[in-house]
Design an enzyme around this catalytic site. Sequence first.
Site, PDB file in Angstrom:
ATOM      1  N   GLY A 306       0.815  -1.202   0.000  1.00 14.15           N
ATOM      2  CA  GLY A 306       0.000   0.000   0.000  1.00 14.15           C
ATOM      3  C   GLY A 306       0.853   1.259   0.000  1.00 14.15           C
ATOM      4  N   SER A 307       0.374   2.292   0.680  1.00 11.16           N
ATOM      5  CA  SER A 307       0.963   3.623   0.532  1.00 11.16           C
ATOM      6  C   SER A 307       2.348   3.798   1.133  1.00 11.16           C
ATOM      7  CB  SER A 307       0.014   4.681   1.115  1.00 11.16           C
ATOM      8  OG  SER A 307      -1.140   4.777   0.316  1.00 11.16           O
TER       9      SER A 307
END
Length: 591
Positions: A306-307
């Site tokens: 993810g981020s």
Amino acid sequence: MNGYYLHHRKKVTICIFVVALVAFLLIVRLFYIMVFQSLEYEQKAADLHERQREIKAPRGKIYDRNGVELASNRSVCTISVIHNQITDSQKVISVLSEYLDISEEEIRKKVEKVSVREKIKSNVDKEVAEKIRAYKLDGVMIDEDYKRYYPYDSLASKVLGFTGADNQGIVGLEVQYESVLAGEPGYILTLTDAYGHRVKNSAESRQEAVAGDNLITSLDLNIQKYAEQAAEKVCKEKNAKSASVIVCNPQNGEIYACVNVPEYHLNDPYQLGEDVDTTGMSAEKKQELVNQMWRNTTVNDTYEPGSTFKIVTATAALEEGVVKVDDTFQCPGYKVVEDRRIRCHKRGGHGTETFREGVMNSCNPVFMEVGARVGASNMYKYYKRLGLFEKTGIDLPGEANSIMHNLKDVGAVELATMSFGQSFQITPFQLIRAVSAVVNGGTLVTPHFGVAVEDSETGEQKRISYNTKTGAVSQQTSQTMRELLEAVVSEGSGRNAKVSGYAIGGKTATSEKLPRGNGKYISSFLGFAPTDNPTVMVLLLINEPEGIYYGGTIAAPVVGDLLKNIMPYLGIEKTRPEEEDTKETIYYITD
């Protein structure tokens, strides 16, 4: 008549010659055996009249970085029987059954088995062994042995691992450093007669075992405790399936803590947790659950980061010169890539924002645009530089590798999703290694636990060396990334990780687990400090939290609390003005 006499005399002569030749050959053979093979036959004779029993070597100890014992040994005994030496089998059976809590039928099978030696039970407490010894039972051997003991039981269980009944490593550091820790066994030789009975009043010869060497690790007992308590607390509060924490030094790869809750009991490693109902469970299913219980997910499993992976995308873009900190972007709340409408976590969009603000806001459209500017080939070039196509080389068994698209299969949609950390998988340690290189000035280090091997007799230590690669990123890019990630914590989505007086950098992430739309997430936060010269990095992953699941909301404050305890402990001084600690959690809807 003369012919017959001559023929008979010739036969006699031949017979005498043959007999003489055979006698000569026998004398030569006997001389050869007595002179040249005397030692060999002497040994065979000794073997025929001696019984050898192994003396196990004390296993080397495992220490944390401050010399605290994490794995040691306890003296126990091994009870065995020698069939030919038993004079009262029924008494042997009844005594051993009573004290060893084994059925008489099972012991009888071993007592009546005609063999050199039959082991009845190992890891017997010395007090019990002494009670059996007092009976002076012929044919019962009681030998000193060692049992692995873990003073802190479940602490760092999925890192340390444990040993089997034979004192050999099964998983974790115990098996990884088997050749260091094992030592060399000794033996006891007992003189016996032709029937295998011990010769009375005969002395035993003994070759002492050589203890294994000790392993000095980078683990820190106190930091491991901090991290385990934090992970257990957030698991309970969020009713999460599991949680993992890695605490390391990004400058050299030393790992101070590695947590995978729920942990298991090292002194009883086959016992499943109290919440597991094993009623009617097959042996195969139980073993499968045990294997999963032992699994170190930070090493053995991959996930979509993810981020937090936006750190890698931003680094590649700065290195390629396709973006500047003050470049502006538009975020209407989504970005159309080919036939896909890929949204931002903020449905209404961020509007006009600089690249710096895009990093602070963790804005997907900004990173999709940046990823497109870098291009697939260049992106993969930096993946390679940052070690994302290879195993980290961590000193634990069963390390997994990343799962990436083939470059030829990376289209615009794949590139867009990869730019914000989806559609591929890496291990937590691959992420730690890559980000360490980004913030430490560009050196790709090897994450590791083993620091030195210590001679158990002399105390002399030999450092363990690990591979490093320089030049993964430039010093300028490293400095810019540290500043951007500090802004994430001081002003952006990572504000819940702030610690008064300290400069902390970090990145939030909330990655949806496959298949999409199942409502299951991994919430995470990666933080490091101090930002001008990072010496501690923390990665927290919360697996399937219930309720609010955003990384900036539930993971960032946990990492902040950890750093608040760890930094003073490591002697990291405050470099920022003190701020009032309100202890208020800021709710962020971020990816």
